[in-house]
Design an enzyme around this catalytic site. Structure first.
Site, PDB file in Angstrom:
ATOM      1  N   ASP A  22       0.830  -1.212   0.000  1.00 49.67           N
ATOM      2  CA  ASP A  22       0.000   0.000   0.000  1.00 49.67           C
ATOM      3  C   ASP A  22       0.865   1.264   0.000  1.00 49.67           C
ATOM      4  O   ASP A  22       1.979   1.253   0.507  1.00 49.67           O
ATOM      5  CB  ASP A  22      -0.932  -0.025   1.217  1.00 49.67           C
ATOM      6  CG  ASP A  22      -2.086   0.946   1.078  1.00 49.67           C
ATOM      7  OD1 ASP A  22      -2.358   1.403  -0.059  1.00 49.67           O
ATOM      8  OD2 ASP A  22      -2.729   1.254   2.101  1.00 49.67           O
ATOM      9  N   TRP A  27       2.920   8.035  -2.376  1.00 49.13           N
ATOM     10  CA  TRP A  27       4.329   8.211  -2.759  1.00 49.13           C
ATOM     11  C   TRP A  27       4.420   9.173  -3.948  1.00 49.13           C
ATOM     12  O   TRP A  27       5.258  10.065  -3.972  1.00 49.13           O
ATOM     13  CB  TRP A  27       4.913   6.845  -3.119  1.00 49.13           C
ATOM     14  CG  TRP A  27       6.370   6.842  -3.463  1.00 49.13           C
ATOM     15  CD1 TRP A  27       7.421   6.622  -2.614  1.00 49.13           C
ATOM     16  CD2 TRP A  27       6.944   7.038  -4.765  1.00 49.13           C
ATOM     17  NE1 TRP A  27       8.611   6.677  -3.300  1.00 49.13           N
ATOM     18  CE2 TRP A  27       8.342   6.941  -4.624  1.00 49.13           C
ATOM     19  CE3 TRP A  27       6.411   7.295  -6.037  1.00 49.13           C
ATOM     20  CZ2 TRP A  27       9.224   7.071  -5.692  1.00 49.13           C
ATOM     21  CZ3 TRP A  27       7.286   7.443  -7.113  1.00 49.13           C
ATOM     22  CH2 TRP A  27       8.679   7.330  -6.933  1.00 49.13           C
ATOM     23  N   ASN A  70     -10.837  -2.454  -5.527  1.00 47.91           N
ATOM     24  CA  ASN A  70     -10.057  -1.570  -6.412  1.00 47.91           C
ATOM     25  C   ASN A  70     -10.697  -1.398  -7.790  1.00 47.91           C
ATOM     26  O   ASN A  70     -10.350  -0.477  -8.533  1.00 47.91           O
ATOM     27  CB  ASN A  70      -8.618  -2.076  -6.575  1.00 47.91           C
ATOM     28  CG  ASN A  70      -7.756  -1.932  -5.332  1.00 47.91           C
ATOM     29  OD1 ASN A  70      -6.834  -2.711  -5.100  1.00 47.91           O
ATOM     30  ND2 ASN A  70      -8.042  -0.933  -4.507  1.00 47.91           N
ATOM     31  N   GLU A 209       1.299 -13.427  12.193  1.00 45.00           N
ATOM     32  CA  GLU A 209       1.934 -12.287  12.849  1.00 45.00           C
ATOM     33  C   GLU A 209       1.837 -11.068  11.935  1.00 45.00           C
ATOM     34  O   GLU A 209       2.108 -11.160  10.734  1.00 45.00           O
ATOM     35  CB  GLU A 209       3.419 -12.594  13.131  1.00 45.00           C
ATOM     36  CG  GLU A 209       3.637 -13.728  14.110  1.00 45.00           C
ATOM     37  CD  GLU A 209       3.102 -13.402  15.501  1.00 45.00           C
ATOM     38  OE1 GLU A 209       3.197 -12.236  15.927  1.00 45.00           O
ATOM     39  OE2 GLU A 209       2.570 -14.330  16.152  1.00 45.00           O
TER      40      GLU A 209
HETATM   41  C1  IPE Z   1      -5.365  -2.739  -0.357  1.00 42.65           C
HETATM   42  O1  IPE Z   1      -5.011  -1.406  -0.510  1.00 42.65           O
HETATM   43  C2  IPE Z   1      -5.353  -3.417  -1.685  1.00 42.65           C
HETATM   44  C3  IPE Z   1      -4.043  -3.613  -2.289  1.00 42.65           C
HETATM   45  C4  IPE Z   1      -2.894  -3.323  -1.732  1.00 42.65           C
HETATM   46  C5  IPE Z   1      -4.063  -4.196  -3.598  1.00 42.65           C
HETATM   47  P1  IPE Z   1      -6.144  -0.275  -0.644  1.00 42.65           P
HETATM   48  O2  IPE Z   1      -5.414   1.010  -0.783  1.00 42.65           O
HETATM   49  O3  IPE Z   1      -7.077  -0.617  -1.740  1.00 42.65           O
HETATM   50  O4  IPE Z   1      -6.895  -0.404   0.732  1.00 42.65           O
HETATM   51  P2  IPE Z   1      -7.710   0.692   1.550  1.00 42.65           P
HETATM   52  O5  IPE Z   1      -8.628   1.352   0.582  1.00 42.65           O
HETATM   53  O6  IPE Z   1      -6.711   1.652   2.103  1.00 42.65           O
HETATM   54  O7  IPE Z   1      -8.391  -0.064   2.629  1.00 42.65           O
HETATM   55  C1  IPE Z   2      -1.454   0.300  -3.438  1.00 37.53           C
HETATM   56  O1  IPE Z   2      -1.244   1.669  -3.435  1.00 37.53           O
HETATM   57  C2  IPE Z   2      -1.665  -0.262  -4.818  1.00 37.53           C
HETATM   58  C3  IPE Z   2      -3.027  -0.715  -5.084  1.00 37.53           C
HETATM   59  C4  IPE Z   2      -4.014  -0.690  -4.239  1.00 37.53           C
HETATM   60  C5  IPE Z   2      -3.288  -1.234  -6.410  1.00 37.53           C
HETATM   61  P1  IPE Z   2      -2.448   2.693  -3.459  1.00 37.53           P
HETATM   62  O2  IPE Z   2      -2.774   2.999  -4.867  1.00 37.53           O
HETATM   63  O3  IPE Z   2      -3.571   2.195  -2.634  1.00 37.53           O
HETATM   64  O4  IPE Z   2      -1.767   3.952  -2.775  1.00 37.53           O
HETATM   65  P2  IPE Z   2      -2.433   4.934  -1.717  1.00 37.53           P
HETATM   66  O5  IPE Z   2      -2.955   4.102  -0.598  1.00 37.53           O
HETATM   67  O6  IPE Z   2      -3.518   5.657  -2.432  1.00 37.53           O
HETATM   68  O7  IPE Z   2      -1.303   5.815  -1.296  1.00 37.53           O
HETATM   69 MG    MG Z   3      -4.042   2.388  -0.658  1.00 32.12          MG
END
Ligand code: IPE
Ligand code: IPE
Ligand code: MG
Length: 255
Positions: A22, A27, A70, A209
């Site tokens: 995540d 970033w 997603n 864990e």
């Molecule tokens: C979880 O991240 C899914 C993946 C890393 C693929 P999200 O960014 O989608 O999760 P939430 O929305 O913060 O719960």
């Molecule tokens: C994780 O990074 C990748 C996927 C969920 C595909 P994010 O796209 O969720 O990044 P943030 O959480 O918005 O920073």
């Molecule tokens: Mg995310």
């Protein structure tokens, strides 16, 4: 910090590590870049972590790459993620073969674009034999859907007269999940400082864990991965027992 600051006990590695990757979007946003650039940088972390996991001798690595939820993201971002996935599969095939890594995928794979499904099928077929590590990608994955699907499959077996309800136990149920032939994760890492599971491996993480770091996924590389494993090795997994019982059991095993 170097790896030497965290000497790992290679005889006590987690067998299965799962990662919620995540923080790609944040970033990129912090650098004034479009979110997709974060996903692009995140692919480099995937490469680094896969390589390090293999080097250490970890048997199963599950990466949460795309959740069921997603699909609600902007269309363009989804398209970019699918294109990145395809490019990763093409680029890494030889690397996987050379390093005896087998690709596996879990999730509602039939929801993925046909080209992605084909690439996945091809890569899985081309990487299967003689693998030392399984790289398991969670794609279009949702933990609740996975559990519901297992319940449906068991229901169909009962309806067909092949199974009695009282024959269902946790082990049989687990075999009907997408992860039916994988051990439960020993360690679950989540990057970017969020304290939630986001519908990931709900059943399988019962005794996993947890390791959460503020590091954003594109900044998470082999050093951080080693740090997470070192932290895991400091944990005492009691599974509901007392510490004294655990010590007694360990003593009995040694005798
Ligand atoms: C979880 O991240 C899914 C993946 C890393 C693929 P999200 O960014 O989608 O999760 P939430 O929305 O913060 O719960
Ligand atoms: C994780 O990074 C990748 C996927 C969920 C595909 P994010 O796209 O969720 O990044 P943030 O959480 O918005 O920073
Ligand atoms: Mg995310």
């Amino acid at each position: 910090m170097s790896e030497n600051d965290h000497p790992l006990d290679l005889t006590r590695l987690p067998r299965h590590v799962a990662i919620i990757m995540d923080g790609n979007g944040r970033w990129a946003q912090r650098r004034g870049l479009p979110r997709v650039r974060g996903h692009l940088a995140g692919v480099e972390s995937v490469r680094a972590v896969v390589q390090e996991a293999r080097r250490l001798g970890i048997s199963f690595l599950t990466l949460y790459a795309f959740s069921e939820e997603n699909w609600q993201r902007p269309r363009l971002e989804i398209r970019a993620l699918m294109a990145l996935l395809r490019r990763y599969l093409h680029r890494e095939l030889k690397e996987m073969q050379d390093n005896q890594i087998a690709l596996n995928a879990i999730g509602e794979l039939d929801k993925l674009p046909p080209a992605v499904q084909e690439d996945l099928a091809r890569t899985m077929a081309a990487t299967a034999p003689g693998a030392q590590m399984t790289l398991n990608l969670a794609l279009s994955y949702g933990g609740r859907t996975e559990i519901v699907r297992a319940a449906q499959a068991l229901g169909r077996e009962i309806q067909a007269g092949r199974l009695r309800p009282e024959d269902i136990d946790a082990a049989l149920f687990a075999r009907h999940l997408y992860t039916g032939n994988l051990p439960d994760p020993d360690l679950l890492i989540r990057t970017s400082g969020e304290y939630r599971l986001s519908n990931f491996l709900l059943w399988q993480t019962a005794y996993t864990e947890l390791y959460i770091t503020d590091t954003l996924w594109p900044d998470f590389r082999e050093e951080e991965f080693n740090r997470a494993i070192a932290a895991f090795q400091q944990r005492e997994r009691r599974y509901g027992l007392t510490a004294e019982q655990l010590a007694a059991n360990a003593g009995a095993k040694e005798r």
